[in-house]
Scaffold this motif. Structure first.
Motif, mmCIF file in Angstrom:
data_model
loop_
_atom_site.group_PDB
_atom_site.id
_atom_site.type_symbol
_atom_site.label_atom_id
_atom_site.label_comp_id
_atom_site.label_asym_id
_atom_site.label_seq_id
_atom_site.Cartn_x
_atom_site.Cartn_y
_atom_site.Cartn_z
ATOM 1 N N ARG A 1 0.810 -1.217 0.000
ATOM 2 C CA ARG A 1 0.000 0.000 0.000
ATOM 3 C C ARG A 1 0.842 1.266 0.000
ATOM 4 N NH1 ARG A 1 -5.370 1.909 1.334
ATOM 5 N NH2 ARG A 1 -5.143 4.040 2.065
ATOM 6 N N GLN A 2 2.087 1.176 0.311
ATOM 7 C CA GLN A 2 3.023 2.294 0.349
ATOM 8 C C GLN A 2 2.894 3.137 1.609
ATOM 9 O OE1 GLN A 2 5.137 1.865 -2.087
ATOM 10 N NE2 GLN A 2 3.794 0.389 -3.045
ATOM 11 N N LEU A 3 1.724 3.694 1.850
ATOM 12 C CA LEU A 3 1.478 4.517 3.040
ATOM 13 C C LEU A 3 0.165 4.051 3.650
ATOM 14 C CD1 LEU A 3 2.390 7.041 4.736
ATOM 15 C CD2 LEU A 3 0.850 8.380 3.289
ATOM 16 N N ALA A 4 0.207 3.643 4.926
ATOM 17 C CA ALA A 4 -0.999 3.038 5.500
ATOM 18 C C ALA A 4 -1.038 3.190 7.008
ATOM 19 C CB ALA A 4 -1.059 1.550 5.144
ATOM 20 N N THR A 5 -2.252 3.269 7.540
ATOM 21 C CA THR A 5 -2.473 3.186 8.976
ATOM 22 C C THR A 5 -2.615 1.716 9.356
ATOM 23 O OG1 THR A 5 -4.878 3.246 8.767
ATOM 24 C CG2 THR A 5 -3.725 5.377 8.903
ATOM 25 N N GLY A 6 -2.621 1.459 10.654
ATOM 26 C CA GLY A 6 -2.847 0.100 11.114
ATOM 27 C C GLY A 6 -4.182 -0.435 10.657
ATOM 28 N N GLU A 7 -5.207 0.413 10.676
ATOM 29 C CA GLU A 7 -6.535 -0.006 10.248
ATOM 30 C C GLU A 7 -6.562 -0.345 8.752
ATOM 31 O OE1 GLU A 7 -5.866 2.631 12.057
ATOM 32 O OE2 GLU A 7 -6.838 2.161 13.987
ATOM 33 N N GLN A 8 -5.870 0.440 7.957
ATOM 34 C CA GLN A 8 -5.844 0.177 6.525
ATOM 35 C C GLN A 8 -5.103 -1.122 6.217
ATOM 36 O OE1 GLN A 8 -4.144 3.961 5.487
ATOM 37 N NE2 GLN A 8 -6.115 4.787 4.775
ATOM 38 N N LEU A 9 -4.023 -1.381 6.943
ATOM 39 C CA LEU A 9 -3.310 -2.638 6.741
ATOM 40 C C LEU A 9 -4.137 -3.823 7.207
ATOM 41 C CD1 LEU A 9 0.506 -2.305 7.524
ATOM 42 C CD2 LEU A 9 -0.657 -2.500 5.326
ATOM 43 N N ALA A 10 -4.943 -3.614 8.236
ATOM 44 C CA ALA A 10 -5.809 -4.692 8.727
ATOM 45 C C ALA A 10 -6.742 -5.172 7.628
ATOM 46 C CB ALA A 10 -6.605 -4.218 9.942
ATOM 47 N N ASP A 11 -7.227 -4.270 6.797
ATOM 48 C CA ASP A 11 -8.099 -4.646 5.686
ATOM 49 C C ASP A 11 -7.347 -5.490 4.659
ATOM 50 O OD1 ASP A 11 -10.279 -3.338 6.723
ATOM 51 O OD2 ASP A 11 -9.909 -1.480 5.618
ATOM 52 N N ILE A 12 -6.061 -5.213 4.492
ATOM 53 C CA ILE A 12 -5.282 -5.909 3.477
ATOM 54 C C ILE A 12 -4.859 -7.292 3.943
ATOM 55 C CG2 ILE A 12 -3.105 -5.881 2.171
ATOM 56 C CD1 ILE A 12 -3.309 -2.829 2.112
ATOM 57 N N ILE A 13 -4.301 -7.384 5.143
ATOM 58 C CA ILE A 13 -3.709 -8.656 5.564
ATOM 59 C C ILE A 13 -4.567 -9.423 6.566
ATOM 60 C CG2 ILE A 13 -1.395 -7.806 5.082
ATOM 61 C CD1 ILE A 13 -0.928 -7.467 8.060
ATOM 62 N N ASP A 14 -5.719 -8.880 6.923
ATOM 63 C CA ASP A 14 -6.673 -9.583 7.779
ATOM 64 C C ASP A 14 -6.066 -9.917 9.147
ATOM 65 O OD1 ASP A 14 -9.142 -10.633 8.437
ATOM 66 O OD2 ASP A 14 -8.701 -12.617 7.630
ATOM 67 N N GLU A 15 -5.484 -8.899 9.760
ATOM 68 C CA GLU A 15 -4.954 -9.033 11.112
ATOM 69 C C GLU A 15 -5.537 -7.927 11.983
ATOM 70 O OE1 GLU A 15 -3.125 -11.402 12.272
ATOM 71 O OE2 GLU A 15 -2.475 -12.422 10.438
ATOM 72 N N ASP A 16 -5.427 -8.094 13.301
ATOM 73 C CA ASP A 16 -5.945 -7.101 14.234
ATOM 74 C C ASP A 16 -5.187 -5.787 14.098
ATOM 75 O OD1 ASP A 16 -7.457 -6.383 16.793
ATOM 76 O OD2 ASP A 16 -5.357 -6.092 17.379
ATOM 77 N N ALA A 17 -5.915 -4.679 13.984
ATOM 78 C CA ALA A 17 -5.285 -3.374 13.750
ATOM 79 C C ALA A 17 -4.361 -2.976 14.893
ATOM 80 C CB ALA A 17 -6.359 -2.313 13.539
ATOM 81 N N GLU A 18 -4.753 -3.275 16.122
ATOM 82 C CA GLU A 18 -3.917 -2.903 17.267
ATOM 83 C C GLU A 18 -2.594 -3.674 17.243
ATOM 84 O OE1 GLU A 18 -4.150 -2.776 22.162
ATOM 85 O OE2 GLU A 18 -5.962 -3.116 20.977
ATOM 86 N N THR A 19 -2.661 -4.951 16.923
ATOM 87 C CA THR A 19 -1.440 -5.754 16.823
ATOM 88 C C THR A 19 -0.560 -5.258 15.690
ATOM 89 O OG1 THR A 19 -2.598 -7.694 17.678
ATOM 90 C CG2 THR A 19 -0.545 -8.086 16.479
ATOM 91 N N ILE A 20 -1.180 -4.924 14.567
ATOM 92 C CA ILE A 20 -0.429 -4.390 13.432
ATOM 93 C C ILE A 20 0.305 -3.118 13.814
ATOM 94 C CG2 ILE A 20 -0.706 -3.243 11.188
ATOM 95 C CD1 ILE A 20 -2.882 -5.302 10.560
ATOM 96 N N THR A 21 -0.382 -2.216 14.509
ATOM 97 C CA THR A 21 0.235 -0.955 14.911
ATOM 98 C C THR A 21 1.406 -1.195 15.841
ATOM 99 O OG1 THR A 21 -1.862 0.219 14.635
ATOM 100 C CG2 THR A 21 -0.189 1.281 15.994
ATOM 101 N N THR A 22 1.296 -2.170 16.727
ATOM 102 C CA THR A 22 2.409 -2.512 17.613
ATOM 103 C C THR A 22 3.626 -2.951 16.798
ATOM 104 O OG1 THR A 22 0.928 -3.173 19.398
ATOM 105 C CG2 THR A 22 3.169 -4.041 19.470
ATOM 106 N N HIS A 23 3.393 -3.791 15.796
ATOM 107 C CA HIS A 23 4.495 -4.232 14.935
ATOM 108 C C HIS A 23 5.069 -3.063 14.126
ATOM 109 C CE1 HIS A 23 4.314 -8.441 15.847
ATOM 110 N NE2 HIS A 23 3.081 -8.600 15.397
ATOM 111 N N LEU A 24 4.209 -2.165 13.664
ATOM 112 C CA LEU A 24 4.686 -1.022 12.884
ATOM 113 C C LEU A 24 5.514 -0.077 13.742
ATOM 114 C CD1 LEU A 24 1.532 -0.227 10.730
ATOM 115 C CD2 LEU A 24 3.680 -1.220 9.935
ATOM 116 N N ASP A 25 5.102 0.108 14.989
ATOM 117 C CA ASP A 25 5.890 0.951 15.898
ATOM 118 C C ASP A 25 7.262 0.339 16.143
ATOM 119 O OD1 ASP A 25 3.915 2.864 16.138
ATOM 120 O OD2 ASP A 25 3.044 1.986 17.950
#
Length: 202
Positions: free
Chosen positions: A15-39
């Motif tokens: 996606r190039q530029l994404a929030t945790g919520e936007q990535l959640a739609d793509i990879i079907d993972e929990d947005a909060e967990t995704i944000t933790t990994h992104l941080d």
């Protein structure tokens, strides 16, 4: 396979530029967990963050490039998938791109101009062709869907976009601000190329 943190980083390449919520739609993972990994990726220099969104860095891409050969060795070593991708690249992918060009532009007096969508017959023909290609793509990419859950999810998202178009919401053909058919197709194509170790040629 990629571990959870690297899978999230991989999602960011799609996606190039994404929030945790936007990535959640793509990879079907929990947005909060995704944000933790992104941080964590940001702290490691593999991503950068700005205003709640994230972008992968060159260091992040290099990190993933080193992991892909082993993570996707099974897919890259499968002759059926290699052949499927080659056929996809030379056939339906090029045809989808041509459909999107036909949707976005029209030829007037020999010159291409932005499509103002005033010609309902033209648009109807493009939408009809998109529907037929969608059906073919679903069949052709079935081997990838069977071997890779993320490809299966992409095909489901494409089906949703196609249904929206069928219901008359033409923004779902190619609007870049939503999960339009073109948007999701681009992401899926990028994923397939990365899985199989191929380069985008268009």
């Amino acid at each position: 396979m990629l571990d959870a943190a690297d899978f999230v980083l991989h999602g960011l390449t799609l996606r190039q530029l994404a929030t945790g919520e936007q990535l959640a739609d793509i990879i079907d993972e929990d947005a909060e967990t995704i944000t933790t990994h992104l941080d964590a990726a940001t702290a490691d220099g593999k991503a950068i963050a700005a205003r709640g969104a994230y972008m992968i860095t060159p260091a992040g891409r290099t990190h993933l490039d080193g992991l892909y050969p082993e993570a996707f060795a099974a897919q890259r070593g499968d002759p059926a998938l290699v052949d499927t991708l080659a056929d996809f690249e030379q056939g339906i992918n090029k045809q989808i791109l041509a459909v999107m060009t036909s949707w976005q532009t029209v030829t007037v007096d020999g010159a291409e101009q932005p499509n103002d969508h005033s010609d309902a017959d033209h648009d109807a023909k493009v939408i009809d062709k998109l529907a037929r290609l969608h059906d073919r793509a679903t069949v052709q990419l079935a081997p990838f869907a069977d071997a890779d859950p993320l490809t299966k999810r992409f095909l489901a998202r494409l089906e949703i976009a196609q249904q929206r178009v069928d219901q008359g919401d033409n923004d779902y053909v190619s609007n870049v601000r939503i999960d339009s058919y073109h948007t999701v197709w681009y992401q899926m194509h990028e994923h397939l190329l990365r899985v199989m170790g191929e380069e985008r040629d268009e």
